[in-house]
Write a protein that holds these residues in place. Sequence first.
Motif, PDB file in Angstrom:
ATOM      1  N   LEU A 204     -21.533 -57.006 -82.751  1.00 50.70           N
ATOM      2  CA  LEU A 204     -20.348 -57.840 -82.817  1.00 50.70           C
ATOM      3  C   LEU A 204     -19.566 -57.832 -81.494  1.00 50.70           C
ATOM      4  CD1 LEU A 204     -18.985 -55.692 -86.018  1.00 50.70           C
ATOM      5  CD2 LEU A 204     -20.313 -57.940 -85.875  1.00 50.70           C
ATOM      6  N   ASP A 205     -19.623 -56.962 -80.484  1.00 51.52           N
ATOM      7  CA  ASP A 205     -19.356 -57.139 -79.220  1.00 51.52           C
ATOM      8  C   ASP A 205     -19.871 -58.495 -78.571  1.00 51.52           C
ATOM      9  OD1 ASP A 205     -17.616 -54.769 -78.878  1.00 51.52           O
ATOM     10  OD2 ASP A 205     -19.499 -53.764 -79.090  1.00 51.52           O
ATOM     11  N   LEU A 206     -21.222 -58.592 -78.923  1.00 50.90           N
ATOM     12  CA  LEU A 206     -21.832 -59.709 -78.246  1.00 50.90           C
ATOM     13  C   LEU A 206     -21.129 -61.228 -78.736  1.00 50.90           C
ATOM     14  CD1 LEU A 206     -24.120 -60.464 -76.190  1.00 50.90           C
ATOM     15  CD2 LEU A 206     -25.641 -60.646 -78.415  1.00 50.90           C
ATOM     16  N   ILE A 207     -20.829 -61.322 -80.087  1.00 51.08           N
ATOM     17  CA  ILE A 207     -20.386 -62.330 -80.549  1.00 51.08           C
ATOM     18  C   ILE A 207     -18.787 -62.678 -80.043  1.00 51.08           C
ATOM     19  CG2 ILE A 207     -19.284 -63.150 -82.888  1.00 51.08           C
ATOM     20  CD1 ILE A 207     -21.457 -61.636 -84.412  1.00 51.08           C
ATOM     21  N   ALA A 208     -18.251 -61.423 -79.980  1.00 50.05           N
ATOM     22  CA  ALA A 208     -16.898 -61.567 -79.325  1.00 50.05           C
ATOM     23  C   ALA A 208     -16.806 -62.097 -78.036  1.00 50.05           C
ATOM     24  CB  ALA A 208     -15.996 -60.310 -79.737  1.00 50.05           C
ATOM     25  N   HIS A 209     -17.545 -61.614 -77.070  1.00 46.50           N
ATOM     26  CA  HIS A 209     -17.786 -62.105 -75.573  1.00 46.50           C
ATOM     27  C   HIS A 209     -18.387 -63.380 -75.410  1.00 46.50           C
ATOM     28  CE1 HIS A 209     -16.999 -58.354 -73.391  1.00 46.50           C
ATOM     29  NE2 HIS A 209     -16.892 -57.654 -74.390  1.00 46.50           N
ATOM     30  N   ARG A 210     -19.275 -63.575 -76.176  1.00 51.37           N
ATOM     31  CA  ARG A 210     -19.609 -65.233 -76.073  1.00 51.37           C
ATOM     32  C   ARG A 210     -18.671 -66.182 -76.581  1.00 51.37           C
ATOM     33  NH1 ARG A 210     -25.841 -64.292 -78.449  1.00 51.37           N
ATOM     34  NH2 ARG A 210     -26.803 -63.556 -76.196  1.00 51.37           N
ATOM     35  N   ALA A 211     -17.638 -65.875 -77.379  1.00 51.11           N
ATOM     36  CA  ALA A 211     -16.638 -66.646 -77.831  1.00 51.11           C
ATOM     37  C   ALA A 211     -15.527 -66.517 -76.770  1.00 51.11           C
ATOM     38  CB  ALA A 211     -15.905 -66.335 -79.230  1.00 51.11           C
ATOM     39  N   GLY A 212     -15.581 -65.726 -75.805  1.00 48.52           N
ATOM     40  CA  GLY A 212     -14.611 -65.679 -74.560  1.00 48.52           C
ATOM     41  C   GLY A 212     -13.471 -64.612 -75.005  1.00 48.52           C
TER      42      GLY A 212
END
Length: 229
Positions: free
Chosen positions: A206-214
């Motif tokens: 979930l962190d990966l999703i958020a970080h990739r979204a900026g």
Amino acid sequence: MPLLPRAPAPIVADDLEELLAVVMESLAVIKHDAIPWLRLVAEAWDHGAIAPAALFPAPGGVAAQIVETIAGSSAEMAAFLACGSLRPALEAYFAEVRSNLGLHDWALGVCPFCGAPAAFSDVLEDGRRRLACHLCGGGWFFPRTKCPFCASERSQDLLRLEPESQDQGYLIIACGGCRGYLKELDRRVRWNGQSALVEDWGSPHLDLIAHRAGYRRPVPVLIGLAQPI
């Protein structure tokens, strides 16, 4: 003002020595390029140049004093040391005062006990939102329509990033204003969920999703320590 700056916990180096060593070894394993910095931290700790209070939250962030004192520091690495070593001591320190926090006594997005930023969000059975602190284990109620990082209540700023369908009950709550985010667990759906800390550190995807979204958050993110994201 949170309680810790007004009544500093009487934590001494011996209280943290063993656990801090384990946390530093863990960081060295997951982030090899942190080893020179960890040596500097260990040397400063052994010589008394930094004390347990250097790990406490401050206006500049969790463990801001270490960031200011030790060359090559990053806010995320310093906060990882703090979150990994302080919690048992702070949980014991605040144990007898937790119940004194009233439902409407605190309206900020930082922990009312230690002052650390909110690290996780739970939606309870009655629909209320409870924020969690990973540094001291504290929790407090907070409006679901407000960003805990910048206090924005603009509906156009508050976003919901939904993960894959198999992650029912999990959400990423993000703010388009400050670009901060929190992971959230709806315990009405995921009734058998674990503690906030376990749920947070057990869901790096979930962190990966958020970080990739900026989006970013002001607490250590394990996948961010292990590799650039």
